[in-house]
Design an enzyme around this catalytic site. Sequence first.
Site, short mmCIF file in Angstrom:
data_model
loop_
_atom_site.label_atom_id
_atom_site.label_comp_id
_atom_site.label_asym_id
_atom_site.label_seq_id
_atom_site.Cartn_x
_atom_site.Cartn_y
_atom_site.Cartn_z
N ASP A 100 78.51 -5.01 19.46
CA ASP A 100 77.43 -5.62 20.25
C ASP A 100 76.96 -6.91 19.55
OD1 ASP A 100 75.28 -6.07 21.92
OD2 ASP A 100 74.21 -4.24 21.40
N LYS A 102 76.80 -10.04 20.71
CA LYS A 102 76.07 -11.02 21.54
C LYS A 102 76.34 -12.45 21.07
CE LYS A 102 72.24 -7.85 22.67
NZ LYS A 102 72.45 -6.72 21.76
N ASP A 105 77.08 -19.55 21.21
CA ASP A 105 77.18 -20.80 20.45
C ASP A 105 78.20 -21.69 21.16
OD1 ASP A 105 77.09 -22.73 18.30
OD2 ASP A 105 76.46 -21.10 16.99
P1 BMP Z 1 68.18 2.49 21.64
O1 BMP Z 1 68.85 3.42 22.66
O2 BMP Z 1 67.97 3.16 20.33
O3 BMP Z 1 66.96 1.82 22.16
O4 BMP Z 1 69.25 1.35 21.30
C1 BMP Z 1 69.69 0.47 22.26
C2 BMP Z 1 70.82 -0.37 21.74
O5 BMP Z 1 71.29 -1.21 22.78
C3 BMP Z 1 70.50 -1.29 20.58
O6 BMP Z 1 71.65 -1.38 19.76
C4 BMP Z 1 70.24 -2.64 21.23
O7 BMP Z 1 70.60 -3.71 20.38
C5 BMP Z 1 71.15 -2.58 22.43
N1 BMP Z 1 70.68 -3.34 23.60
C6 BMP Z 1 69.49 -3.01 24.25
O8 BMP Z 1 68.76 -2.13 23.83
N2 BMP Z 1 69.14 -3.71 25.38
C7 BMP Z 1 69.89 -4.70 25.89
O9 BMP Z 1 69.55 -5.26 26.92
C8 BMP Z 1 71.09 -5.04 25.25
C9 BMP Z 1 71.47 -4.34 24.10
O10 BMP Z 1 72.59 -4.63 23.51
#
Ligand code: BMP
Length: 400
Positions: A100, A102, A105
Amino acid sequence: MADRHITLSQPFAERAKTASHPLTRYLFRLMDLKASNLCLSADVNTARELLTLADRVGPSIVVLKTHYDLISGWDYNPQTGTGAKLAALARKHGFLIFEDRKFVDIGKTVQMQYTAGTARIIEWAHITNANIDAGKDMVRAMAEAAAKWKERINYEVRTSVTVGTPVSDQFDESEEQAQAQAQQQLQSQSRQQQQQQQQQSQRDDKGEPQRLDAQEEQHQKDDQDVDGRKGSIVSVTTVTQSFEPAHSPRLSKTNEEGDDAVFPGIEEAPVDRGLLLLAQMSSKGCLMTKNYTQACVEAAREHKDFVMGFVSQEALNSAPDDTFIHMTPGCKLPPPGEEENGPVEGDGLGQQYNTPDKLINVCGTDIVIVGRGITGAGDPPSEAERYRRKAWKAYLARLA
Ligand code: BMP
C-alpha cells in the site's frame, strides 16, 4: 454508486473469465477457490510479527496488504529478506501481496521508487497502488517500468562462472549495473567459446592445446574487469549459461527449508504486476473530488493491461466493458454481541468504518481490507475467519 453494473451480479468465477488483467483473473479464481474476499492489512510493528501474522492468517485471506515502511527490522535482501519470505508465505497459503505504497510523484521518480531503491517493491509485491494527483502520466510511467521488469525477469539469466570472475554480493546494484554485468558475462562466454573452438582446431599432433597469443590473453583479462572488481585468476575453467522461464512469484527465493510449499488447487500467480488506483479514501474530510475519482476511472481504462482496479469506497465500474476489481479499507465489524450490521465508530484519528455487508452488498466492493479489526483481536486467525465468513455472506447476498 453507479447504476447496477453487470459485474455486481456476476460470481467471481465468471469475472475470472472476463477481467482484462491476468492477475485480476487469477485473484478472482483464488477468491472463488478459498471462498474469501478478505484482505488483511498487516499493520504491525516488526518483521517477525508480520511474518507470523501472515502465516497464521494466510488461510483466510486472498490478499495481504503491507506498509513495508512501518515495519521495523524489514530485511531488504532480495533473496532471503522479508519480501522474499512473504512471497514464500503467499505461495504456501494462496494470497497476493499488496504493498500500500500510494505512489505519487513525477513519472521518472515513481519508476525508480517502484523498481529500485532499498525495498525493490516490484520484486515481492504483486500489487501496489497510486494516488494519481500528479497526473495520469504517472500511471503510464509505472506501467512501462512494470513491463520492462517483466521482460527482464521472464527469462532468468543463469550464469555460473566457477573460476576467475568476481561475484557480487551487493544487493543495491542498479538495474543497469546488473544488466551490464550480465551482458559482460555473455560477451565473455562467447569469447570463451570462440577460444575453445580455436584451441580445438589448433591442437598439435599430441592433442595438446597451443598457448593463447598475447591479444587473446588480454581479452581474457579485460573480461574479468567488472565495475573495477578484478578476479585474481585469469583463466576461466567453466562457464555455463542458460535461459530459463521464471515462475512467479518465485522471483526472490528464500533458502529456508519448506519455502517451496504451494497452495493446492491453483497454479502459482502469474508473473504480472498490477496497480490499484486510489480513487476514494475512507478517511473523514478526504479531499479527493468526484472529478479526481473519474480521472482514476479514465486512467484505469487507458491502462487495462496494468491497472487491476481501485481502492475505493464503492464500485466504480460503469461502462459496459469495465471489469475492474475494487478493494475497500475502513472496514470493521461491531464488537461481538452488538447488532451485526450496526454502526461502527471511527478510530478518533479520521478513520471511518463500515461493515462488510454495507461495503460489499450495498456499495458493491469486491474485497474488504481489514486491519485493526483483526490485528487487534485476541486471536487474529479466528477473528479473520469471522470476517471472511461475513464478507463472503455479503457477497452471496449481493448475487442473490
Ligand atoms: P484499519 O482497518 O486498521 O483502520 O487499517 C486500514 C488500512 O487501510 C491502513 O493500512 C490504511 O493505511 C489503509 N487505508 C485506509 O484506511 N483508507 C484508505 O482510504 C486507504 C488506505 O490504504
